[in-house]
Design a protein around this motif. Structure first.
Motif, mmCIF file in Angstrom:
data_model
loop_
_atom_site.group_PDB
_atom_site.id
_atom_site.type_symbol
_atom_site.label_atom_id
_atom_site.label_comp_id
_atom_site.label_asym_id
_atom_site.label_seq_id
_atom_site.Cartn_x
_atom_site.Cartn_y
_atom_site.Cartn_z
ATOM 1 N N THR A 81 0.282 17.185 4.359
ATOM 2 C CA THR A 81 0.988 16.113 3.989
ATOM 3 C C THR A 81 2.519 16.255 4.239
ATOM 4 O O THR A 81 3.178 16.893 3.509
ATOM 5 C CB THR A 81 0.650 15.578 2.602
ATOM 6 O OG1 THR A 81 -0.566 15.238 2.430
ATOM 7 C CG2 THR A 81 1.515 14.289 2.011
ATOM 8 N N SER A 125 0.506 5.456 -1.594
ATOM 9 C CA SER A 125 -0.294 6.519 -1.676
ATOM 10 C C SER A 125 -0.306 7.504 -3.052
ATOM 11 O O SER A 125 0.898 7.363 -3.544
ATOM 12 C CB SER A 125 -0.035 7.579 -0.263
ATOM 13 O OG SER A 125 -0.586 8.954 -0.573
ATOM 14 N N THR A 144 0.868 -0.992 0.111
ATOM 15 C CA THR A 144 0.084 0.038 -0.014
ATOM 16 C C THR A 144 0.865 1.244 0.039
ATOM 17 O O THR A 144 1.567 1.281 0.972
ATOM 18 C CB THR A 144 -0.913 0.031 0.962
ATOM 19 O OG1 THR A 144 -1.852 -1.382 1.220
ATOM 20 C CG2 THR A 144 -1.813 1.197 0.854
ATOM 21 N N LYS A 164 6.209 6.655 0.914
ATOM 22 C CA LYS A 164 5.348 6.375 0.052
ATOM 23 C C LYS A 164 6.161 5.989 -1.614
ATOM 24 O O LYS A 164 5.774 5.240 -2.252
ATOM 25 C CB LYS A 164 3.937 6.830 -0.080
ATOM 26 C CG LYS A 164 3.192 6.787 1.128
ATOM 27 C CD LYS A 164 2.957 5.258 1.552
ATOM 28 C CE LYS A 164 2.241 5.223 2.830
ATOM 29 N NZ LYS A 164 1.903 3.756 3.019
ATOM 30 N N ASP A 166 -8.094 6.605 -6.893
ATOM 31 C CA ASP A 166 -7.914 7.713 -6.598
ATOM 32 C C ASP A 166 -8.973 8.738 -7.203
ATOM 33 O O ASP A 166 -8.811 9.791 -7.165
ATOM 34 C CB ASP A 166 -6.517 8.497 -6.815
ATOM 35 C CG ASP A 166 -6.295 8.621 -8.174
ATOM 36 O OD1 ASP A 166 -7.010 7.931 -9.148
ATOM 37 O OD2 ASP A 166 -4.960 8.892 -8.742
#
Length: 266
Positions: free
Chosen positions: A173, A149, A147, A181, A260
């Motif tokens: 962020t 992002s 996983t 990521k 997304d």
């Protein structure tokens, strides 16, 4: 010939899910169990509770994935309980023990906080892929889904965070999140080519923003930036994950699947 939808079934297989007690992790574990898999729910805390909510097809295992000894013990315990591992969902990530530290502006970001995030978000992925990979190689093959992002693919739009609130305060962020990521994507592609001839497929799932308690200001600003006009629900990540974790994607490896809403298409 088997029906195409049968490729999504995981009957009799064993899936290990790190971060299995988290917001997405619980959905992933339930989805894997519904597809027929036995699920090893792995997390620092809450794994047994999350497994109990799924039922007898799941078992919880406590593990600090940033600690090599803990990872070794956890994988050994999963092997003892289930006898095999067919799927690794390398899903765990951290916002550190102090969320305020995690959201500190870049100019004041502490190296200690950076290292704490990296120790889970990428070091932990390496350790778990290494430990599980050893077992999967013995059985002749399997699948790893990692996983990442959208912020491992593109930079964040700082404008969406104006007036935001999450976990009791303003958010952003951090650079360490994007860097970790992006490293997940790189590790995925390296492992995919390294293990391709050993029957292990490795792919990356890239969720967009998932609705999980953000205030309305953030949700509205984020949604305005998405072609589909909304944030994702956690359940919407399960289908893409199952595709990558199952034989439905039997000729897919080294790929980055962004769920997304079109964010990265703009």
């Amino acid at each position: 010939m088997a029906a195409p939808q049968d490729g999504f079934r995981l009957d009799g297989e064993v899936a290990l899910v790190t971060g299995g007690a988290g917001i997405l992790g619980r959905k992933f574990c339930a989805g894997l169990a519904a597809a027929g898999a036995n699920v090893a729910v792995v997390d620092l805390t809450g794994a047994e509770d999350a497994a109990a909510q799924i039922g007898p097809a799941a078992a919880g295992f406590s593990c600090d994935i940033a600690d090599p000894a803990s990872v070794h013990s956890c994988v050994a315990a999963v092997m003892e309980r289930f006898g095999r591992i067919d799927v690794l969902l390398n899903n765990a990530a951290t916002k550190t023990a102090d969320v305020c530290d995690f959201f500190t502006p870049f100019e004041e970001y502490r190296l200690e906080t950076w290292r704490e995030v990296m120790s889970v978000n990428i070091d932990g992925m390496f350790l778990m892929a290494q430990a599980v990979g050893r077992e999967v190689l013995k059985s002749g093959g399997g699948r790893i889904v990692q996983t990442a992002s959208i912020y491992g693919l593109v930079g964040p739009d700082a404008r969406i965070y104006e007036g935001s609130d999450y976990l009791g305060g303003p958010i952003n962020t951090p650079a360490v999140y994007s860097a970790s990521k992006a490293a997940v994507v790189g590790l995925t592609r390296w492992l995919a080519t390294y293990w391709a001839d050993k029957g292990i497929r490795v792919n990356c799932l890239v969720p967009g923003g998932v609705s999980s308690g953000q205030n309305s200001t953030f949700s509205e600003r984020y949604s305005a930036r998405v072609p589909m006009g909304r944030m994702a629900e956690a359940d919407e990540m399960v289908g893409p994950m199952l595709f990558l974790a199952s034989q439905a994607s039997s000729y897919v490896t080294g790929q980055v699947l962004a769920a997304d809403g079109g964010w990265t298409a703009w």
